[in-house]
Write an enzyme that holds these catalytic residues in place. Structure first.
Site, PDB file in Angstrom:
ATOM      1  CG  HIS A  60     115.090 -93.529 -12.389  1.00  0.00           C
ATOM      2  ND1 HIS A  60     114.176 -92.520 -12.618  1.00  0.00           N
ATOM      3  CD2 HIS A  60     115.072 -94.302 -13.502  1.00  0.00           C
ATOM      4  CE1 HIS A  60     113.624 -92.686 -13.820  1.00  0.00           C
ATOM      5  NE2 HIS A  60     114.153 -93.765 -14.376  1.00  0.00           N
ATOM      6  NE  ARG A  62     114.089 -95.186  -7.886  1.00  0.00           N
ATOM      7  CZ  ARG A  62     113.301 -95.297  -8.951  1.00  0.00           C
ATOM      8  NH1 ARG A  62     112.693 -94.233  -9.463  1.00  0.00           N
ATOM      9  NH2 ARG A  62     113.114 -96.471  -9.503  1.00  0.00           N
ATOM     10  CG  ASN A  92     111.168 -90.459 -11.913  1.00  0.00           C
ATOM     11  OD1 ASN A  92     112.392 -90.309 -11.847  1.00  0.00           O
ATOM     12  ND2 ASN A  92     110.605 -91.609 -12.179  1.00  0.00           N
ATOM     13  CG  ASP A 145     112.180 -91.678 -17.625  1.00  0.00           C
ATOM     14  OD1 ASP A 145     111.735 -92.199 -18.653  1.00  0.00           O
ATOM     15  OD2 ASP A 145     112.655 -92.334 -16.685  1.00  0.00           O
ATOM     16  CG  HIS A 172     108.612 -92.664 -20.357  1.00  0.00           C
ATOM     17  ND1 HIS A 172     109.102 -93.592 -19.458  1.00  0.00           N
ATOM     18  CD2 HIS A 172     107.327 -93.029 -20.595  1.00  0.00           C
ATOM     19  CE1 HIS A 172     108.157 -94.480 -19.180  1.00  0.00           C
ATOM     20  NE2 HIS A 172     107.066 -94.165 -19.851  1.00  0.00           N
ATOM     21  CG  HIS A 215     113.040 -96.355 -21.737  1.00  0.00           C
ATOM     22  ND1 HIS A 215     111.898 -95.952 -22.384  1.00  0.00           N
ATOM     23  CD2 HIS A 215     112.980 -95.809 -20.496  1.00  0.00           C
ATOM     24  CE1 HIS A 215     111.191 -95.198 -21.562  1.00  0.00           C
ATOM     25  NE2 HIS A 215     111.819 -95.087 -20.421  1.00  0.00           N
ATOM     26  CG  ASP A 288     114.948 -96.985 -17.186  1.00  0.00           C
ATOM     27  OD1 ASP A 288     114.879 -96.158 -16.236  1.00  0.00           O
ATOM     28  OD2 ASP A 288     113.930 -97.463 -17.726  1.00  0.00           O
ATOM     29  CG  HIS A 292     111.713-100.162  -7.468  1.00  0.00           C
ATOM     30  ND1 HIS A 292     111.150 -98.916  -7.288  1.00  0.00           N
ATOM     31  CD2 HIS A 292     111.631-100.418  -8.790  1.00  0.00           C
ATOM     32  CE1 HIS A 292     110.752 -98.443  -8.465  1.00  0.00           C
ATOM     33  NE2 HIS A 292     111.035 -99.327  -9.402  1.00  0.00           N
ATOM     34  N   GLY A 307     110.901-101.782 -13.185  1.00  0.00           N
ATOM     35  CA  GLY A 307     112.289-101.362 -13.333  1.00  0.00           C
ATOM     36  C   GLY A 307     113.282-102.241 -12.615  1.00  0.00           C
TER      37      GLY A 307
HETATM   38 ZN   LIG Z   1     111.146 -94.115 -18.732  1.00  0.00          ZN
END
Ligand SMILES: [Zn+2]
Length: 402
Positions: A60, A62, A92, A145, A172, A215, A288, A292, A307
């Site tokens: 990710h 972001r 996402n 995901d 996912h 995952h 993954d 954050h 996460g």
């Molecule tokens: Zn996921």
């Protein structure tokens, strides 16, 4: 520009050999026992191992919209520091990457390494209406995901499109109706993951779709995937370094750096994942990588976001599993390339020069500073072995150890 890598040990396509590698114009020109040729840069890799550049099927970055956590530039730097030359990024973001224009945004911003965006399965990841999968011509695959496509009819339609387009679904697996959110340490049962793994495999088998399970964290999930493979279903799977190394007993209560989705499970689950990684039921190690901010993680465990970051710790953690180096190269590069259907994952004359040079014996403690914008990981301070020294992507040095 020419780069000559001398005296290293190549781990490539199931073989380990000493070799020199000459790179020019982004391509591997020659691999030989000894090359003496003038080059702009000579890397003395004596005592070091050279792997095909690692390929992460699941990260990710972001970007767009959540760039206080990470952006494409910082994500790429973290990836290169971790030995990754290709990273698939999940849709996402804010807005959700659900059109080709949004996929182009990611591609245009990338540059240090190869960033391959996945397209969202449904519009705005709302789960209701299929996104224009055919229109997302630049998507490396499709994924919802962060969520499961809850509606089986929508998932069936998406898998049907994947077959038509020759693309893979990255799933996912989580049935949220089985989760007790009040039970913060034990409320997410294995069953929540397993029922969706089973559902998606049933549908992939029926439609002859290519399905990749993201995952995997449960023993029974592994069993289902193993039996599906034995039936000839086109299913592959990944596991993360944290699910392969930690279990529920390791959780420091209240420390939200142990909070992830899927959660850390039992020791038996973890041991089953490691076995499955060894025997190939789990095809790939994927990070993954989930950055954050401090405040999003620092709040109480119950409200903290799920996460951890993973790009910069994946190699030493995976090396610590004790797999043969040839197998490690398969799980971190060769097989992910096959799953993506891209011509990478091996070092060969005439191929693009993506490679990672590591000292597999150097011991150190995971530092508390990262190239990622985030530092949410429970591994800070952990003693590990294996340090990335250089990452070469498209024939250029994307990372060198300072
Ligand atoms: Zn996921």
């Amino acid at each position: 520009m020419q780069i000559l890598v001398k005296n290293g040990t190549l781990v490539n396509q199931g073989r380990i050999r000493k070799a020199d590698i000459l790179i020019s114009d982004s391509v591997v020109r020659r691999i030989a026992d000894s090359i003496s040729e003038d080059a702009d840069i000579v890397i003395n890799a004596v005592g070091m191992y050279i792997f095909p550049g690692f390929i992460d099927l699941h990260a990710h970055f972001r970007d767009p919209g959540l760039t206080y956590k990470e952006d494409i530039e910082s994500g790429e730097k973290a990836a290169a520091a971790g030995g990754f030359t290709t990273v698939c990024v999940m849709p996402n973001t804010k807005p959700v990457t659900d059109t080709n224009e949004k996929i182009r945004y990611v591609l245009n911003k990338a540059g240090l390494i190869n960033v391959l965006p996945f397209g969202s399965v449904t519009k705005n990841q709302a789960g209701l209406e299929l996104a224009d999968l055919a229109g997302m011509t630049d998507a490396a695959g499709f994924s919802e995901d962060g969520k499961t496509v809850v509606n089986a009819g929508v998932m069936r339609a998406a898998l049907f499109e994947c077959v038509r387009l020759g693309k893979t679904m990255f799933s996912h697996c989580e049935d949220v109706t089985l989760i007790d959110y009040d039970d913060i340490y034990g409320g997410n049962p294995n069953m929540s993951e397993d029922v969706i793994i089973a559902r998606d495999i049933v549908m992939a088998r029926e439609l002859s779709a290519k399905l990749h399970i993201c995952h995997v964290s449960t023993r029974s999930g592994v069993d289902i995937i193993r039996s599906a493979k034995s039936l000839g279903v086109s299913v592959t799977a990944e596991a993360t370094p944290h699910h392969l190394t930690l279990c529920r007993d390791d959780i420091v209560k209240g420390d939200s750096n142990y909070k992830m989705n899927p959660p850390l499970r039992s020791r038996e689950d973890r041991d089953a994942l490691v076995e499955a990684l060894k025997d190939g039921t789990i095809d790939a190690i994927a990070t993954d990588h989930a950055p954050h901010s401090e405040s999003e993680k620092g709040s109480d465990y119950k409200n903290a976001l799920n996460g951890i970051i993973g790009l910069e710790t994946a190699f030493p953690l995976s090396l610590g599993l004790g797999l043969p180096l040839e197998t490690l190269a398969r799980r971190m590069s060769e097989t992910p390339a096959k799953i993506l259907g891209i011509d990478k994952g091996r070092i060969a004359e005439g191929k693009v020069a993506d490679l990672t040079i590591a000292d597999i014996n150097e011991e150190y403690n995971i530092p508390d500073k990262f190239y990622s914008k985030a530092r949410n990981t429970p591994f800070i301070g952990k003693k590990v072995r294996g340090r990335i020294k250089y990452t070469i992507c498209n024939g250029k040095i994307a990372f060198r150890i300072p």
